[in-house]
Write an enzyme that holds these catalytic residues in place. Structure first.
Site, PDB file in Angstrom:
ATOM      1  N   SER A 145      -0.830   1.315   1.440  1.00  0.00           N
ATOM      2  CA  SER A 145      -0.029   1.337   0.298  1.00  0.00           C
ATOM      3  C   SER A 145       0.233   2.793  -0.316  1.00  0.00           C
ATOM      4  CB  SER A 145      -0.960   0.764  -0.890  1.00  0.00           C
ATOM      5  OG  SER A 145      -0.557   0.951  -2.274  1.00  0.00           O
TER       6      SER A 145
ATOM      7  N   TYR B 176      -8.736  -0.205  -5.081  1.00  0.00           N
ATOM      8  CA  TYR B 176      -7.757  -0.618  -4.130  1.00  0.00           C
ATOM      9  C   TYR B 176      -7.053   0.574  -3.473  1.00  0.00           C
ATOM     10  CZ  TYR B 176      -3.098  -2.274  -2.540  1.00  0.00           C
ATOM     11  OH  TYR B 176      -1.854  -2.751  -2.015  1.00  0.00           O
TER      12      TYR B 176
END
Length: 257
Positions: free
Chosen positions: A149, A162
């Site tokens: 990501s 995350y």
């Protein structure tokens, strides 16, 4: 990339039933691979993905594998053997795509230990042991592609855990590339930014202001689509990417430039 670039190959895509995972599974199948579509809970979505691939002339099979608990990698490979026996009778494969992941939209002050453990279990521990147990099955010259990501390089305190998992995944990728290079196996990460998927639907879709803001974060001026990521994965899975390993491929459309 030539048509049928993955003909005769077998791929596994975790989290392959929806969103980016579905787009990856469909693209790899269009390029000729037989694709194992691993899913955690949504059996109907996985079956739909498989049916879409088959209607398009491709080969695919669904396998249930809920990640995040000890023993999940073993259960995944057992399910792969059972569901994929017609496509991979010897249990071997050529491409592993670790796409499954969860986000925890909680800042530092409110993130619980259980929430922290869960996101690391799914996003880091599961890919680690999926690869560890999959290496005897992965053919020389194979591909490992981890979906990371942009949050691993761009500060986003509201999803701090995350982002940390994706940073760990990128480090895992780097070390895999070094260790597996002698076998001709490449390992790379693909790092999307904001993508129009069901995960982001609640705040993105139907809100022109939110969509405009999300689009403004990318140099290319739009919100990413699952196919934008899938096409990069297809390149990395092909022989065209044989000389690319240990890299994080930015798929944010130029966010944060």
């Amino acid at each position: 990339m030539a048509a049928g670039a993955l003909e005769g190959k077998v791929a596994l895509v975790t989290g392959g039933s929806r969103g980016i995972g579905r787009a990856i599974a469909e693209r790899l199948a269009r390029d000729g691979a037989a694709v194992g579509v691993a899913y955690a809970r949504d059996e109907a979505a996985a079956d739909e993905t498989v049916e879409r691939i088959r209607k398009d002339g491709g080969r695919a099979f669904a396998l249930h594998a809920e990640l995040g608990r000890h023993g999940d990698a073993t259960r995944l490979w057992t399910a792969f053997d059972a569901a994929g026996k017609d496509h991979a009778p010897d249990g071997k494969l050529d491409i592993i795509v670790n796409n499954a992941g969860i986000g925890r939209s909680a800042p530092l002050a409110s993130l619980t230990e259980d929430g922290f453990d869960e996101v690391f279990a799914v996003n880091v521990r599961a890919p680690f042991f999926i690869v560890q147990q999959g290496l005897p099955r992965l053919r020389d010259g194979g591909r490992i592609i981890n979906i990371s990501s942009g949050a691993a390089r761009l500060a986003a305190p509201e999803i701090i855990a995350y982002g940390a998992t994706k940073g760990a995944l990128d480090t895992f990728t780097l070390n895999l590339a070094k260790e597996l290079g002698p076998r001709g196996i490449t390992a790379n990460s693909v790092a999307p930014g904001i993508v129009d998927t069901d995960v982001n639907a609640s705040w993105l879709r139907g809100d022109p202001q939110a969509e405009a803001h999300a689009a403004s974060l990318a140099a290319l001026g739009r919100v990413g689509q699952p196919e934008d990521v899938a096409d990069i994965v297809a390149f990395l899975a092909s022989d065209d990417a044989r000389w690319v390993t240990g890299r994080v491929i930015d798929a944010t459309g130029g966010a944060g430039l």
